[in-house]
Motif scaffolding. Structure first.
Motif, PDB file in Angstrom:
ATOM      1  N   LEU A 151       0.857  -1.184   0.000  1.00 17.92           N
ATOM      2  CA  LEU A 151       0.000   0.000   0.000  1.00 17.92           C
ATOM      3  C   LEU A 151       0.893   1.235   0.000  1.00 17.92           C
ATOM      4  N   ASP A 152       0.752   2.075  -1.019  1.00 14.61           N
ATOM      5  CA  ASP A 152       1.649   3.210  -1.237  1.00 14.61           C
ATOM      6  C   ASP A 152       0.841   4.500  -1.216  1.00 14.61           C
ATOM      7  N   SER A 153       1.269   5.464  -0.388  1.00 15.53           N
ATOM      8  CA  SER A 153       0.598   6.772  -0.289  1.00 15.53           C
ATOM      9  C   SER A 153      -0.849   6.566   0.152  1.00 15.53           C
ATOM     10  N   ASN A 154      -1.010   6.329   1.450  1.00 18.63           N
ATOM     11  CA  ASN A 154      -2.229   5.693   1.940  1.00 18.63           C
ATOM     12  C   ASN A 154      -3.136   6.578   2.779  1.00 18.63           C
ATOM     13  N   SER A 155      -4.429   6.242   2.693  1.00 13.54           N
ATOM     14  CA  SER A 155      -5.411   6.696   3.656  1.00 13.54           C
ATOM     15  C   SER A 155      -6.502   5.647   3.739  1.00 13.54           C
ATOM     16  N   TYR A 156      -7.090   5.510   4.900  1.00 15.35           N
ATOM     17  CA  TYR A 156      -8.234   4.610   5.022  1.00 15.35           C
ATOM     18  C   TYR A 156      -9.541   5.313   4.687  1.00 15.35           C
ATOM     19  N   SER A 157      -9.491   6.642   4.518  1.00 21.41           N
ATOM     20  CA  SER A 157     -10.653   7.429   4.115  1.00 21.41           C
ATOM     21  C   SER A 157     -10.177   8.786   3.620  1.00 21.41           C
ATOM     22  N   ALA A 158     -10.855   9.312   2.602  1.00 22.91           N
ATOM     23  CA  ALA A 158     -10.536  10.651   2.099  1.00 22.91           C
ATOM     24  C   ALA A 158     -11.190  11.736   2.930  1.00 22.91           C
ATOM     25  N   PHE A 185     -17.068   7.032  -0.071  1.00 27.42           N
ATOM     26  CA  PHE A 185     -16.609   5.799   0.552  1.00 27.42           C
ATOM     27  C   PHE A 185     -16.520   5.952   2.068  1.00 27.42           C
ATOM     28  N   ASN A 186     -17.077   4.983   2.804  1.00 26.88           N
ATOM     29  CA  ASN A 186     -17.041   5.029   4.269  1.00 26.88           C
ATOM     30  C   ASN A 186     -15.682   4.687   4.844  1.00 26.88           C
ATOM     31  N   GLY A 187     -14.787   4.153   4.015  1.00 33.80           N
ATOM     32  CA  GLY A 187     -13.432   3.866   4.461  1.00 33.80           C
ATOM     33  C   GLY A 187     -13.246   2.433   4.914  1.00 33.80           C
ATOM     34  N   THR A 188     -11.991   2.097   5.231  1.00 35.73           N
ATOM     35  CA  THR A 188     -11.624   0.719   5.543  1.00 35.73           C
ATOM     36  C   THR A 188     -11.219   0.504   6.999  1.00 35.73           C
ATOM     37  N   GLN A 247      -7.174  16.627   4.453  1.00 31.48           N
ATOM     38  CA  GLN A 247      -7.987  17.742   3.983  1.00 31.48           C
ATOM     39  C   GLN A 247      -7.577  18.221   2.593  1.00 31.48           C
ATOM     40  N   VAL A 248      -6.291  18.114   2.247  1.00 30.54           N
ATOM     41  CA  VAL A 248      -5.858  18.508   0.901  1.00 30.54           C
ATOM     42  C   VAL A 248      -6.455  17.563  -0.132  1.00 30.54           C
ATOM     43  N   LEU A 249      -6.407  16.271   0.157  1.00 31.15           N
ATOM     44  CA  LEU A 249      -7.011  15.281  -0.728  1.00 31.15           C
ATOM     45  C   LEU A 249      -8.506  15.520  -0.868  1.00 31.15           C
ATOM     46  N   ALA A 274     -14.853  18.298 -16.315  1.00 28.87           N
ATOM     47  CA  ALA A 274     -14.034  17.094 -16.145  1.00 28.87           C
ATOM     48  C   ALA A 274     -14.711  15.905 -16.815  1.00 28.87           C
ATOM     49  N   SER A 275     -13.946  14.909 -17.178  1.00 29.83           N
ATOM     50  CA  SER A 275     -14.487  13.729 -17.842  1.00 29.83           C
ATOM     51  C   SER A 275     -15.394  12.961 -16.888  1.00 29.83           C
ATOM     52  N   PRO A 276     -16.371  12.228 -17.424  1.00 31.92           N
ATOM     53  CA  PRO A 276     -17.255  11.434 -16.552  1.00 31.92           C
ATOM     54  C   PRO A 276     -16.499  10.440 -15.680  1.00 31.92           C
ATOM     55  N   GLY A 277     -15.471   9.803 -16.242  1.00 26.72           N
ATOM     56  CA  GLY A 277     -14.706   8.843 -15.460  1.00 26.72           C
ATOM     57  C   GLY A 277     -13.981   9.483 -14.303  1.00 26.72           C
ATOM     58  N   LEU A 278     -13.423  10.677 -14.532  1.00 27.27           N
ATOM     59  CA  LEU A 278     -12.688  11.377 -13.485  1.00 27.27           C
ATOM     60  C   LEU A 278     -13.631  11.842 -12.379  1.00 27.27           C
ATOM     61  N   ARG A 279     -14.776  12.385 -12.763  1.00 26.16           N
ATOM     62  CA  ARG A 279     -15.744  12.813 -11.755  1.00 26.16           C
ATOM     63  C   ARG A 279     -16.277  11.610 -10.973  1.00 26.16           C
ATOM     64  N   ALA A 280     -16.421  10.491 -11.665  1.00 24.67           N
ATOM     65  CA  ALA A 280     -16.886   9.279 -10.990  1.00 24.67           C
ATOM     66  C   ALA A 280     -15.884   8.831  -9.939  1.00 24.67           C
ATOM     67  N   GLU A 281     -14.592   8.882 -10.264  1.00 28.21           N
ATOM     68  CA  GLU A 281     -13.567   8.525  -9.283  1.00 28.21           C
ATOM     69  C   GLU A 281     -13.624   9.456  -8.074  1.00 28.21           C
ATOM     70  N   ALA A 282     -13.761  10.754  -8.322  1.00 27.90           N
ATOM     71  CA  ALA A 282     -13.808  11.717  -7.224  1.00 27.90           C
ATOM     72  C   ALA A 282     -15.003  11.445  -6.314  1.00 27.90           C
ATOM     73  N   ASN A 283     -16.162  11.238  -6.905  1.00 22.21           N
ATOM     74  CA  ASN A 283     -17.362  10.980  -6.114  1.00 22.21           C
ATOM     75  C   ASN A 283     -17.276   9.653  -5.366  1.00 22.21           C
ATOM     76  N   ALA A 284     -16.651   8.652  -5.991  1.00 25.80           N
ATOM     77  CA  ALA A 284     -16.496   7.354  -5.337  1.00 25.80           C
ATOM     78  C   ALA A 284     -15.642   7.480  -4.086  1.00 25.80           C
ATOM     79  N   ASN A 285     -14.570   8.245  -4.152  1.00 24.61           N
ATOM     80  CA  ASN A 285     -13.706   8.463  -2.996  1.00 24.61           C
ATOM     81  C   ASN A 285     -14.426   9.231  -1.897  1.00 24.61           C
TER      82      ASN A 285
END
Length: 295
Positions: free
Chosen positions: A175-182, A217-220, A188-190, A203-214
């Motif tokens: 696991l590289d450059s990690n967080s269990y939740s954004a 996410f409730n985290g790990t 806060q920068v992330l 922004a592209s649909p895929g990029l916005r989808a990644e942002a919204n998914a993060n």
């Protein structure tokens, strides 16, 4: 099963001036073991531009992937906004020197998340669990029951969810450059970056989808203590996006995990110190025993 619930912290000082090697890492106050590295230079032999793109159908989408080397398999999970075959407007997630070192010992696979690069996206709203399901599906589609997994940044979050939801498909985990939740205060920068992209209609649909998914996410965190794999967390001490204290917190939850901190390196430090990161990954993957000597 690992018999002890102990985290071993390795401090690796990445030397970024004239020398590629690192020696005499100081012991910390707790007296935990320290690691030193003397990495020899590696010629760049991997070229992403000259590697053909291939495709696998996984979970209703077509995922683009690339492969290098031979041997035991390693699946790379890229970070937010990344695409393997990047263009002039994006940043390649995997440094070619890093890929060369890793693929000199292992069969390395990298792919684009759904909706990014050459990978397609369907009408299902992406989530981190769906990205993790895609990773599990890709492992199976490539003909393996399990792989070693290396995830960076958002890829680390995906890899964490992967090993929690599909532990049977993961061998060793980096696991590289990690967080269990954004959504935690330390990141806060992330969080601000993700929020900006999620609200950017250009922004592209895929990029916005990644942002919204993060962001959704409730985290790990609640699942980290249940991970029963050999795990190494890697972070740069100058990382302001996923700061090093978060990786240390996570390692405290993962039984017998390693923490490797590269002094002075930023987020996704393999772009700045690919030899050190590559040699570090190879060393961990090739070690036959867990850090505590327990299997």
């Amino acid at each position: 099963m690992k018999a002890l619930s102990v985290t071993i912290v390795f401090v690796i000082i990445a030397c970024l001036l004239l020398s590629a090697g690192c020696t005499n890492a100081p012991a910390n106050s707790a007296g935990t073991p320290q690691a030193t590295m003397n990495a020899a230079p590696h010629p760049v032999t991997v070229s992403i531009a000259n590697t053909p793109v291939q495709y696998k159908d996984v979970n209703g989408v077509r995922l683009a992937y690339w492969e290098w080397g031979s041997g035991e398999p390693v699946l790379l999970l890229e970070g937010f906004s990344s695409m393997v075959a990047n263009d002039s407007t994006t940043s390649a997630p995997w440094n070619e020197t890093f890929l060369t070192i890793l693929s000199s010992k292992y069969h390395v696979y990298a792919y684009d998340h759904r909706g990014m690069g050459y990978s397609s996206m369907n009408n299902v709203t992406p989530t981190i669990p769906i990205y993790a399901d895609d990773a599990a599906g890709m492992i199976k589609a490539l003909g393996y029951d399990s792989m070693n997994v290396y995830g960076e940044s958002m890829g680390s979050s995906t890899a964490q969810q992967l090993v929690i939801a599909h532990p049977e498909v993961v061998r060793k985990l980096i696991l590289d450059s990690n967080s269990y939740s954004a959504n935690i205060p330390e990141c806060q920068v992330l969080h601000a970056t993700l929020l900006q992209v999620a609200n950017d209609t250009s922004a592209s649909p895929g990029l916005r989808a990644e942002a919204n998914a993060n962001l959704a996410f409730n985290g790990t965190w609640n699942g980290l203590s249940g991970i029963n794999k050999d795990v190494m967390l890697v972070v740069g001490t100058a990382d302001i996006i996923t700061p090093q204290p978060v990786s240390v917190q996570m390692a405290g939850q993962i039984n017998g995990s390693w923490v490797v901190r590269f002094k002075g390196l930023p987020h996704i430090g393999n772009r700045n110190a690919p030899v050190q990161y590559g040699e570090n990954a190879v060393y961990f993957l090739s070690t036959n025993e867990s850090p505590l000597g327990n299997s």
